[in-house]
Motif scaffolding. Sequence first.
Motif, short mmCIF file in Angstrom:
data_model
loop_
_atom_site.label_atom_id
_atom_site.label_comp_id
_atom_site.label_asym_id
_atom_site.label_seq_id
_atom_site.Cartn_x
_atom_site.Cartn_y
_atom_site.Cartn_z
N VAL A 202 0.80 -1.22 0.00
CA VAL A 202 0.00 0.00 0.00
C VAL A 202 0.84 1.27 0.00
CG1 VAL A 202 -2.02 -1.08 1.07
CG2 VAL A 202 -0.22 -0.08 2.52
N ASP A 203 2.18 1.15 -0.01
CA ASP A 203 2.98 2.37 -0.15
C ASP A 203 2.85 2.92 -1.57
OD1 ASP A 203 4.39 0.20 -1.22
OD2 ASP A 203 6.31 1.19 -0.92
N ARG A 204 2.34 2.11 -2.46
CA ARG A 204 1.94 2.53 -3.80
C ARG A 204 0.57 1.91 -4.04
NH1 ARG A 204 5.36 1.89 -9.36
NH2 ARG A 204 6.34 3.76 -8.54
N LEU A 205 -0.34 2.70 -4.62
CA LEU A 205 -1.69 2.23 -4.89
C LEU A 205 -1.96 2.22 -6.39
CD1 LEU A 205 -3.52 4.37 -2.18
CD2 LEU A 205 -2.82 1.97 -1.97
N LYS A 206 -3.00 1.53 -6.75
CA LYS A 206 -3.45 1.51 -8.15
C LYS A 206 -4.86 2.06 -8.20
CE LYS A 206 -4.36 -2.48 -10.00
NZ LYS A 206 -4.15 -3.80 -10.58
N ALA A 207 -5.04 3.15 -8.93
CA ALA A 207 -6.37 3.74 -9.11
C ALA A 207 -6.91 3.29 -10.47
CB ALA A 207 -6.31 5.25 -9.05
N THR A 208 -8.15 2.86 -10.48
CA THR A 208 -8.80 2.45 -11.73
C THR A 208 -10.03 3.32 -11.97
OG1 THR A 208 -10.10 0.76 -10.55
CG2 THR A 208 -8.00 0.07 -11.50
N ALA A 209 -10.31 3.61 -13.23
CA ALA A 209 -11.45 4.44 -13.59
C ALA A 209 -11.83 4.15 -15.03
CB ALA A 209 -11.13 5.93 -13.39
N GLN A 210 -12.89 4.83 -15.49
CA GLN A 210 -13.39 4.68 -16.85
C GLN A 210 -13.38 6.06 -17.52
OE1 GLN A 210 -14.30 1.73 -18.40
NE2 GLN A 210 -13.61 0.68 -16.54
N ILE A 211 -12.81 6.13 -18.74
CA ILE A 211 -12.75 7.38 -19.48
C ILE A 211 -13.84 7.39 -20.54
CG2 ILE A 211 -11.32 8.87 -20.91
CD1 ILE A 211 -8.88 7.51 -19.78
N PRO A 212 -14.68 8.43 -20.60
CA PRO A 212 -15.68 8.52 -21.67
C PRO A 212 -15.01 8.50 -23.04
CG PRO A 212 -16.07 10.18 -19.98
CD PRO A 212 -14.74 9.58 -19.68
N GLN A 213 -15.70 7.90 -24.01
CA GLN A 213 -15.10 7.73 -25.33
C GLN A 213 -14.75 9.06 -25.99
OE1 GLN A 213 -17.81 5.77 -28.05
NE2 GLN A 213 -19.59 6.56 -26.99
N GLN A 214 -15.47 10.14 -25.68
CA GLN A 214 -15.17 11.43 -26.30
C GLN A 214 -13.92 12.08 -25.71
OE1 GLN A 214 -17.87 10.75 -24.51
NE2 GLN A 214 -18.42 12.42 -23.12
#
Length: 360
Positions: A202-214
Amino acid sequence: MTKAKWGSLGLSLLIVIALVIWMATGEVKVASDEAPERQDSGDDQLTTVQVETLSARLHEPGLMLQGQLEPWSSVMLSAQVPGRVESLAVGLGEQVREGQTLLTIADEGRSAAVLRWQSRVRKLEADLAAARRLRASNLAAESEVLALESELAAANAELTSARQAISHLTPEAPFDGTINRKSVDTGDLVQVGSALFQLVRVDRLKATAQIPQQSVGDVATGQAVRVDLLDGSRLSGIVTFVASAASPETRSFAVEIAVENPDRKRVAGGSASLRVALPEVKAMFISPAYLSLGDDGRPGVKYVNGENRVEFGEVKLLSVSTDGAWVTGLPDEIRLITRGGGFVSTGEQVVPVDAAEDRG
C-alpha cells in the motif's frame, strides 16, 4: 302667416344653405385605418454595452474521473506442502520485507528424504562413471550405460522435488508489504492450497477508472494525475495504462494510475476523485454568468469586435466551477460584453463602455 313663423323658416333655410356650401368645398375629413408612417428623424441612439477586455493565457485543463483505489500488489499466500504449522514468524498488520520468512511447517521427515536421494545420486554417478570406463574397453554393454543414465536422471528429479518440499516449509514474502489477513495459527494442519496470509502493498496504490469515449484521445501514459481523497487530502500519480478498446457495456475505456502513498494511508478499497492533467492550451477564465446558448444550442459568449459590432463566439468548456469557467475557442483577446448582452443581437453595432471606466 305670422311673423314668428317667417323667422323660423328663415333660420332653417340659412342652415341648409350653409351645409350645401360646406359640402361643395370638398373639405370632408375621413378617419384613417392605419397609423401614418414613422418619419426617420435621424436621431436613433446606438445601444450602450459594458465590456471587459480579456486575454487568453496558458492553462492546464484536467479531466475529472471518479476512481477506485486498490493496493498496488495483493496476494493470498497458500500452503504448497501439507503439514502442521510449527511456528508463525509474523503477525496481523505487520510490515514485512521481500524474502522474509512468514511461518514454518513441520519437517516431518522431509530432510531425511533429501539425504536419502543425495546418497542415491552419488552412488549412481559412481556406477555410471565405472560403466563408461568399461564401455570404453568394450567390457560393458551400451544398454548398461543407458540404464544407469536413466536411473541417475530419475534420482536427480527426486532430489530436486525433495529440496523444493523443504523450501516450501518456510514460505517467504514475495514483495515488501503488510500482512492484511491471517488464516492460520500455530498447530493448525494445512493441506496444499490452504490459505495462510494475505499480503498487500500500500505504499503505492493503483487507481482504476473509466474514461468517456469522447475524452479518451486526450489521455496517454505518463500524464500526471491528482488524487483527491474523501478526507480532503491529496496524493499524486501517473497514468500507467489506457485500454485500447472500450467496454461493450459502458462504451468507456479503462485506465490505471500508479499512485504514490508514502505515508501508507488506509485508503485502499475506497473511492477517490481523479484529475488527469491534459496538455496546456490557450484559454480564458470567465464568469459562468456570461455564458449563453447559440442558435444551435452550443455554449458561447457575446463580445464586441473591432468595428464595435456584436459577435457570438462558441466556446469549449474545459472546466466549470462556482468561481468561473475556463473556455477555449475564442480569439486571443476580446472585449467581452459583461452588461447589456441580453438587449443586443449578433451583428448589431453598439457603443462599448469599458467596465473599469464605468466604475470610475
